[in-house]
Design a protein around this motif. Structure first.
Motif, short mmCIF file in Angstrom:
data_model
loop_
_atom_site.label_atom_id
_atom_site.label_comp_id
_atom_site.label_asym_id
_atom_site.label_seq_id
_atom_site.Cartn_x
_atom_site.Cartn_y
_atom_site.Cartn_z
N GLU A 1 -15.42 7.11 -3.73
CA GLU A 1 -15.46 6.73 -4.83
C GLU A 1 -15.60 5.94 -5.34
O GLU A 1 -15.11 5.94 -6.25
N GLN A 2 -14.58 5.63 -4.70
CA GLN A 2 -13.19 3.89 -4.75
C GLN A 2 -14.12 2.91 -5.07
O GLN A 2 -14.64 2.69 -4.35
N PHE A 3 -12.84 2.54 -5.56
CA PHE A 3 -13.45 0.53 -5.91
C PHE A 3 -12.97 -0.09 -4.69
O PHE A 3 -11.25 -0.18 -4.96
N LEU A 4 -13.67 -0.51 -3.88
CA LEU A 4 -13.08 -1.85 -3.41
C LEU A 4 -13.59 -2.93 -3.21
O LEU A 4 -13.79 -3.32 -3.47
N ALA B 1 -4.62 -7.81 -0.48
CA ALA B 1 -4.56 -8.88 -0.10
C ALA B 1 -5.33 -9.37 -0.18
O ALA B 1 -5.34 -10.75 -0.76
N ALA B 2 -6.44 -9.32 -0.19
CA ALA B 2 -7.57 -10.47 0.24
C ALA B 2 -7.99 -10.37 -1.51
O ALA B 2 -8.45 -11.49 -1.86
N SER B 3 -7.94 -9.40 -2.68
CA SER B 3 -7.54 -9.84 -3.72
C SER B 3 -7.18 -10.38 -4.71
O SER B 3 -7.47 -11.60 -4.89
N GLU B 4 -5.86 -10.86 -4.35
CA GLU B 4 -4.54 -12.20 -4.36
C GLU B 4 -4.64 -12.95 -3.77
O GLU B 4 -4.88 -13.72 -4.44
N LYS B 5 -5.62 -13.29 -2.43
CA LYS B 5 -5.64 -14.10 -1.78
C LYS B 5 -7.24 -15.46 -2.88
O LYS B 5 -6.94 -16.29 -3.61
N LYS C 1 -13.20 -9.34 3.59
CA LYS C 1 -12.87 -8.52 4.89
C LYS C 1 -13.75 -7.74 4.71
O LYS C 1 -14.18 -6.83 3.90
N GLU C 2 -13.91 -7.65 6.02
CA GLU C 2 -14.19 -6.33 7.19
C GLU C 2 -13.79 -5.39 7.14
O GLU C 2 -13.07 -5.94 8.49
N ILE C 3 -13.29 -3.79 7.08
CA ILE C 3 -12.31 -3.04 7.33
C ILE C 3 -13.43 -1.97 8.33
O ILE C 3 -14.23 -1.29 8.16
N LEU C 4 -13.24 -1.81 9.79
CA LEU C 4 -13.91 -1.26 10.70
C LEU C 4 -13.47 0.26 11.17
O LEU C 4 -12.13 0.04 11.93
N ILE C 5 -13.68 1.62 11.16
CA ILE C 5 -12.20 2.70 11.50
C ILE C 5 -13.55 3.50 12.30
O ILE C 5 -14.57 3.76 11.52
N LYS D 1 -3.98 -1.68 1.48
CA LYS D 1 -3.15 -2.98 1.37
C LYS D 1 -4.09 -4.18 1.75
O LYS D 1 -3.81 -5.17 1.66
N ILE D 2 -4.96 -3.70 2.76
CA ILE D 2 -5.57 -5.24 2.73
C ILE D 2 -6.47 -5.74 1.95
O ILE D 2 -7.06 -6.37 1.30
N ASP D 3 -6.97 -4.42 1.53
CA ASP D 3 -7.92 -5.21 0.09
C ASP D 3 -7.55 -5.60 -0.17
O ASP D 3 -7.94 -6.54 -1.66
#
Length: 394
Positions: free
Chosen positions: A235-238, A385-389, A135-139, A381-383
Motif C-alpha cells: 500500500e506504499q506509493f513509489l 533518486a529517480a524522483s530527484e532526477k 526504474k524497475e527494481i526486481l527482487i 533510495k532508488i525511488d
C-alpha cells in the motif's frame, strides 16, 4: 512513511516452506499452493507464468557432464601405457575438445539433448508502483529445493577440480605423446596417472539428485523476506519506480525459472532501467553477504549496486561482506547478468546447501529481519533518486 519490518515476521513466512519441494514433484505443487495462499492473505494477486522443464534431463546432465572426459582420457592413458602413441594422441585430442565441449554444454544449456519435457513449473510475480516507471527494481527468490548425495565440499572438488585436471591431463597427454614420437621419450608411470585422473570424472555418476532437503536456508529464508517486503510495500506509493517481487521455479534444475522469466520480459524490462537483486541463502549468519562473481565462465555482479547495498548496510550498522563463490556456482542472478542486466546476488554459501540438514533450526531470524530492513531502504533510495532526477529536468 514506509512501515518498519516486524521482528520475526520473515522467519514466520519462511516456516511455511521448510519442507522438501523438488521441482516436478507434488511437493513443488504444495509450495505453489502456499505461495498463492500467502499472497491472497495479503490481498495481492500474483501473475503466473508456466514453463516446461525436464527433471530427468537435468538430473542426467549433472551426473554425466564429465563422463566423456573420463572415458576418453582413460582410453588415452591405456594406449599410452601400452605404447600405442597414435591411438593415445587421438583420444587425448578428443578429450580436450569433445570432453571440454560437453562439460561446458551441460553447464550452460540443460535443454540441449532435446528430450521430451516432463512437467510444467511456474514463476509467480507481483508488480507494485508506476505503470511506466523510470526504474524497475526486481527482487527475486527461487522456491524449489533439492538434495544431493555429495556434501558441498566434495561436489566442488569433483566437478571443478575434476574438470580442471581433465583439461590439464588432456594437454599433458598430447605433449607426452609428441615427445614419444619425436624424441622416444616415454614415461610409463604417466599411463597410470592418466587412468587415475580419468576415474575422478566417473564420480559424479554417484551424486544422486533427490528430494530430501527441507530447503530452509536454500531458499525458504529468502521467500520469507520477499513476503514481508510484499506486506510492507503493498500500500506504499513509489513515485518513479516499479517494484517486482518474483518467485521462480526450477532454479535447482539449471536456473530454468529465471531463464524463462528473462526471455518473457526482456522487451518490457530494459537492462539499462532495471536493477535486479537475487536472494539465495539468507539467514545463515549475522551479516549481509553478496557474491562478487557467478557462473561459468564467471560474470561479475554489478559493482554499482553492490556498493549501494554496502553503503546502506553501513548506515544501518549491519555487517557486510563480499564473497567470492567457487567457479561455476550460480544463482538466478546469472540469468540476468548473461542478458546484460545490472544484477547482484545476496546470500551466503554454507554447508547446509542441498542437504537433509537444511532445516529451519539453522535460520537466524534477526538476519532475515536485517535483509528486510536493508532491502526496504534500498528500494526507497532508488525511488527517491529517480524522483530527484526527474525533478531536475523541470
Amino acid at each position: 512513511m514506509i512501515q518498519n519490518p516486524t521482528p520475526g515476521k520473515a522467519l514466520q513466512y519462511a516456516g511455511e516452506f521448510c519442507f522438501p519441494r523438488l521441482s516436478g514433484t507434488r511437493f513443488e505443487e504444495e509450495a505453489q499452493g502456499t505461495i498463492l495462499k500467502i499472497f491472497d492473505s495479503l490481498g495481492l494477486e500474483p501473475k503466473i507464468e508456466q514453463f516446461q522443464a525436464d527433471y530427468l534431463l537435468i538430473k542426467l546432465c549433472s551426473r554425466i557432464a564429465l563422463l566423456p572426459f573420463g572415458i576418453l582420457i582413460l582410453l588415452g592413458g591405456i594406449f599410452y601405457y601400452f605404447e600405442s602413441p597414435l591411438s593415445a594422441l587421438v583420444f587425448f585430442i578428443l578429450a580436450l575438445f569433445i570432453g571440454l565441449g560437453f562439460a561446458l554444454y551441460c553447464q550452460s544449456s540443460p535443454e540441449f539433448l532435446g528430450l521430451k519435457n516432463r512437467f510444467w513449473s511456474k514463476n509467480f510475480y507481483i508488480q507494485i508502483g508506476k505503470e511506466k516507471p523510470e526504474k524497475e527494481i526486481l527482487i527475486i527468490a527461487h522456491y524449489d529445493s533439492k538434495s544431493q548425495s555429495f556434501p558441498i565440499w566434495l561436489r566442488i572438488l569433483v566437478y571443478y577440480l575434476g574438470g580442471l585436471f581433465s583439461v590439464l591431463a588432456s594437454g599433458l597427454g598430447i605433449f607426452l605423446v609428441y615427445k614419444y614420437l619425436t624424441a622416444s621419450f616415454f614415461l610409463p608411470l604417466w599411463g597410470w596417472i592418466f587412468i587415475f585422473l580419468a576415474l575422478i570424472d566417473f564420480l559424479p555418476i554417484f551424486n544422486r539428485l533427490d528430494n530430501k532437503s527441507p530447503g530452509a536456508v536454500d531458499n525458504a529464508g529468502a521467500l520469507g523476506v520477499i513476503f514481508e517486503l510484499a506486506e510492507i510495500f503493498k500500500e506504499q506509493f513509489l513515485s518513479r519506480t516499479r517494484l517486482w517481487l518474483v518467485l521462480t521455479g526450477a532454479e535447482e534444475l539449471g536456473l530454468l525459472g529465471s531463464r524463462n522469466f528473462v526471455k518473457n520480459h526482456k522487451a518490457e524490462l530494459g537492462p539499462n532501467q532495471s536493477w535486479v537483486i537475487n536472494l539465495d541463502g539468507l539467514g545463515v549468519d549475522y551479516s549481509i553477504s553478496a557474491l562478487s562473481r557467478l557462473g561459468f565462465p564467471g560474470k561479475k555482479t554489478d559493482p554499482e549496486l553492490n556498493n549501494l547495498i554496502k553503503s546502506i548496510a553501513q548506515e544501518k550498522n549491519l555487517k557486510f561482506k563480499m564473497i567470492r563463490a567457487s567457479l561455476g556456482f550460480s544463482t538466478d542472478a546469472y540469468s540476468f547478468l548473461k542478458a546484460g542486466y545490472k544484477a547482484v546476488s545476496l546470500g551466503n554459501i554454507n554447508r547446509f546447501i542441498h542437504s537433509s540438514e537444511d532445516s529451519i533450526e539453522h535460520l537466524i531470524s534477526v538476519n532475515l529481519d536485517d535483509y528486510v530492513q536493508l532491502l526496504k531502504e534500498l528500494i526507497y533510495k532508488i525511488d527517491q533518486a529517480a524522483s530527484e532526477k526527474n525533478d531536475k529536468r523541470y
